[in-house]
Design an enzyme around this catalytic site. Structure first.
Site, PDB file in Angstrom:
ATOM      1  N   HIS A 181     -80.837 -17.090  67.977  1.00 43.58           N
ATOM      2  CA  HIS A 181     -79.395 -17.239  68.167  1.00 43.58           C
ATOM      3  C   HIS A 181     -78.696 -16.929  66.854  1.00 43.58           C
ATOM      4  O   HIS A 181     -79.253 -17.127  65.770  1.00 43.58           O
ATOM      5  CB  HIS A 181     -79.109 -18.680  68.604  1.00 43.58           C
ATOM      6  CG  HIS A 181     -77.719 -18.951  69.065  1.00 43.58           C
ATOM      7  ND1 HIS A 181     -76.661 -19.137  68.195  1.00 43.58           N
ATOM      8  CD2 HIS A 181     -77.198 -19.105  70.312  1.00 43.58           C
ATOM      9  CE1 HIS A 181     -75.567 -19.394  68.874  1.00 43.58           C
ATOM     10  NE2 HIS A 181     -75.863 -19.375  70.170  1.00 43.58           N
TER      11      HIS A 181
ATOM     12  N   LYS B 102     -75.266 -29.603  75.487  1.00 41.17           N
ATOM     13  CA  LYS B 102     -76.258 -28.956  76.343  1.00 41.17           C
ATOM     14  C   LYS B 102     -77.179 -29.963  77.033  1.00 41.17           C
ATOM     15  O   LYS B 102     -78.043 -29.574  77.829  1.00 41.17           O
ATOM     16  CB  LYS B 102     -77.088 -27.958  75.532  1.00 41.17           C
ATOM     17  CG  LYS B 102     -76.335 -26.698  75.114  1.00 41.17           C
ATOM     18  CD  LYS B 102     -77.241 -25.732  74.372  1.00 41.17           C
ATOM     19  CE  LYS B 102     -76.596 -24.374  74.171  1.00 41.17           C
ATOM     20  NZ  LYS B 102     -75.426 -24.401  73.276  1.00 41.17           N
TER      21      LYS B 102
ATOM     22  N   ASP C  61     -84.917 -24.533  66.219  1.00 44.50           N
ATOM     23  CA  ASP C  61     -83.732 -24.575  67.067  1.00 44.50           C
ATOM     24  C   ASP C  61     -84.181 -25.057  68.432  1.00 44.50           C
ATOM     25  O   ASP C  61     -84.784 -24.315  69.206  1.00 44.50           O
ATOM     26  CB  ASP C  61     -83.105 -23.185  67.147  1.00 44.50           C
ATOM     27  CG  ASP C  61     -81.924 -23.119  68.110  1.00 44.50           C
ATOM     28  OD1 ASP C  61     -81.603 -24.134  68.750  1.00 44.50           O
ATOM     29  OD2 ASP C  61     -81.334 -22.033  68.240  1.00 44.50           O
TER      30      ASP C  61
ATOM     31  N   CYS D 225     -74.773 -14.705  72.154  1.00 41.60           N
ATOM     32  CA  CYS D 225     -74.964 -14.973  70.719  1.00 41.60           C
ATOM     33  C   CYS D 225     -76.342 -14.527  70.254  1.00 41.60           C
ATOM     34  O   CYS D 225     -76.987 -15.186  69.432  1.00 41.60           O
ATOM     35  CB  CYS D 225     -74.755 -16.456  70.403  1.00 41.60           C
ATOM     36  SG  CYS D 225     -73.067 -17.009  70.686  1.00 41.60           S
TER      37      CYS D 225
ATOM     38  N   GLN E  48     -82.378 -25.426  73.458  1.00 44.94           N
ATOM     39  CA  GLN E  48     -82.757 -25.130  74.839  1.00 44.94           C
ATOM     40  C   GLN E  48     -84.031 -25.859  75.260  1.00 44.94           C
ATOM     41  O   GLN E  48     -84.528 -25.630  76.365  1.00 44.94           O
ATOM     42  CB  GLN E  48     -82.947 -23.617  75.017  1.00 44.94           C
ATOM     43  CG  GLN E  48     -81.723 -22.788  74.701  1.00 44.94           C
ATOM     44  CD  GLN E  48     -80.557 -23.048  75.637  1.00 44.94           C
ATOM     45  OE1 GLN E  48     -80.719 -23.562  76.731  1.00 44.94           O
ATOM     46  NE2 GLN E  48     -79.350 -22.686  75.204  1.00 44.94           N
TER      47      GLN E  48
END
Length: 520
Positions: A233, A336, A310, A479, A313
């Site tokens: 991202h 999220k 990261d 992104c 997700q």
């Protein structure tokens, strides 16, 4: 009747059940590995399995609603003044205790999926879009918020609104307790060893910038290498570009395999004594691929490099255990994972955080201020300058409670089935190209698919299925421009699911997609 209820977290759960008839005041207290049931006329059996949903296991005859109150298992009194020298981390009660919708157990319900059971918790799904029921499939961008979280926000502003860490009056102590309890909940949710390893930020982007400008500027030198994948991202790329330009460090990118997964073998071979940091996603927001973080961490640590993950997700969709992963830094976003916007968090190993200089200066992050210099607070306060996002942190804590009530393993198992159904449904449509690996016994995809349709722009697809059919997906580069360039496209459409989606919604999405393709 027997029903299993358990928790893996170091809390006592107090569940208030409002029942019909003479048992209306019964109370069930749930502890770690043990519970005491005071429900007359029922027998309870309690197991020690982790991440199981007790809200789904209440029998049909019992609930009108369930109110959850999570009480921290500590020895401190909630009425005591907060000890600033110990950084106010040990408040012992949570004041914000909103109610949730009662949910019947899966085995006793006419509904057979997590999605069907939980949808009533989300008021937003009641609306129509151009006379169609809303189908929301843009969850990789942001998730919807359950009533439990919305009630936590409302309750804070109505009954606890005050600044935190500053006042000795009742409202300030109440707000401080709720705010710091949210930190403890997040730490428990990802199994951090110490809640001081959780730093609240505006979002995951700010969390990565914090590490880049604090740790990066202190530890990177000319010629040092930062490894990233081409699938990152922008938030995991741009901060390191800025710092690398200042320090003379070099960014090296790992490409994809033929299966469109970041090449882990290439990554392993690229790690050298020059490597100072590996920056990687856990789950790709475009490809849906899942990376073996524990292996990557082992390789990086063998040369003394740090790893930043990261997890935006992954944390909302699966069990994430930072102690097992052993990553040095991990970031995620509240919005999220059913929480409010405006807040995210950084996990950092405490010994590393303690060695890092402040990211921003101001109130709250100091120990003492003199005219010519200042001394700084210990983490996490050192990195939380100014008045924080108090309500948002409390909302994030409520979201963690809500997700834990369902069970992260249950969510993950349900979404894996949903992911395969979405992938095979999409790939069955002529002229549709889905990016990322095909699911298999070895390869597991997240419940999202980025795709293109031959000779149709993805924004046209997203526009028509929204305006004509009420289906929300995303179009654009998500992104991830370097990844899209690598794939040879400027943009893609993306359908991304969460636990409140259903196979019936996937079917409707596919039907609307086919109709849209036929329109062109």
């Amino acid at each position: 009747m027997r029903y299993a209820i358990s928790s893996s977290h170091s809390y006592t759960w107090t569940v208030f059940l409002r029942l019909e008839g003479p048992t209306a005041s019964n109370r069930l207290e749930i502890g770690v590995g043990k519970m005491a049931a005071l429900c007359s006329g029922h027998t309870a059996h309690f197991s020690s399995c982790s991440h199981r949903s007790f809200s789904k296991l209440v029998p049909n005859s019992m609930p009108q609603f369930i109110r959850l109150h999570r009480v921290l298992a500590s020895n401190c009194s909630p009425n005591l003044a907060v000890d600033r020298s110990h950084h106010r981390r040990r408040s012992s009660s949570l004041f914000v205790t909103p109610s949730t919708t009662s949910l019947v157990p899966v085995e006793h319900s006419e509904s057979t999926s997590v999605g069907e059971i939980t949808r009533s918790d989300f008021s937003i799904f009641r609306q129509k879009v151009n006379n169609h029921d809303l189908v929301y499939m843009d969850n990789a961008a942001t998730s919807q918020k359950p009533k439990y979280v919305l009630e936590a926000l409302r309750s804070y502003y109505e009954s606890s609104n005050a600044n935190v860490h500053r006042g000795v009056h009742y409202l300030s102590q109440k707000a401080t307790t709720a705010y710091e309890n949210a930190r403890v909940k997040v730490a428990s949710f990802i199994n951090a060893s110490d809640d001081r390893e959780i730093v609240f930020t505006r979002n995951a982007t700010e969390a990565i910038n914090l590490v880049a400008h604090s740790w990066g500027e202190l530890n990177l030198s000319y010629g040092d290498e930062i490894l990233l994948t081409v699938a990152e991202h922008h938030s995991a790329i741009v901060p390191w570009q800025i710092v690398a330009q200042k320090k003379g460090a070099v960014l090296k990118y790992i490409s994809l395999t033929a299966d469109e997964v970041p090449d882990i073998d290439q990554l392993k071979k690229s790690i050298s004594n020059k490597t100072k940091l590996v920056v990687t996603h856990h789950v790709s927001n475009v490809l849906g691929s899942v990376l073996p973080i524990d292996e990557i961490v082992t390789w990086a640590h063998s040369v003394g490099a740090k790893v930043l993950v990261d997890a935006c997700q992954s944390v909302p969709h699966m069990v994430v255990d930072v102690q097992k992963l052993d990553a040095d830094f991990l970031v995620a976003s509240s919005h999220k994972m059913c929480g409010p916007t405006g807040i995210g968090f950084l996990f950092g190993k405490y010994n590393i955080l303690s060695s890092m200089p402040p990211f921003l200066g101001g109130g709250e992050m100091i120990s003492d201020v003199y005219q010519d210099y200042s001394t700084y607070a210990e983490p996490p306060s050192r990195f939380e300058a100014g008045t924080p996002a108090i309500a948002e942190a409390i909302g994030l804590g409520a979201a963690v409670e809500y997700l834990s009530g369902i069970g992260m393993q249950q969510i993950h198992d349900y979404e894996r089935d949903l992911a395969d159904y979405l992938y095979y449904s999409l790939t069955s449509v002529p002229n549709v190209r889905v990016y990322g690996p095909a699911p298999s016994q070895i390869t597991k995809r997240a419940a999202l698919c980025s795709f293109n349709v031959k000779n149709i722009h993805p924004t046209d697809i997203a526009t028509i299925i929204s305006e004509e059919y009420g289906v929300a997906i995303r179009s654009g580069h998500h992104c991830a421009q370097p990844l899209h360039r690598y794939l040879g496209v400027n943009a893609s459409a993306r359908a991304s699911l969460y636990f409140y989606n259903t196979k019936a919604e996937v079917d409707r999405f596919i039907d609307t997609l086919k109709s849209t393709i036929n329109f062109f």
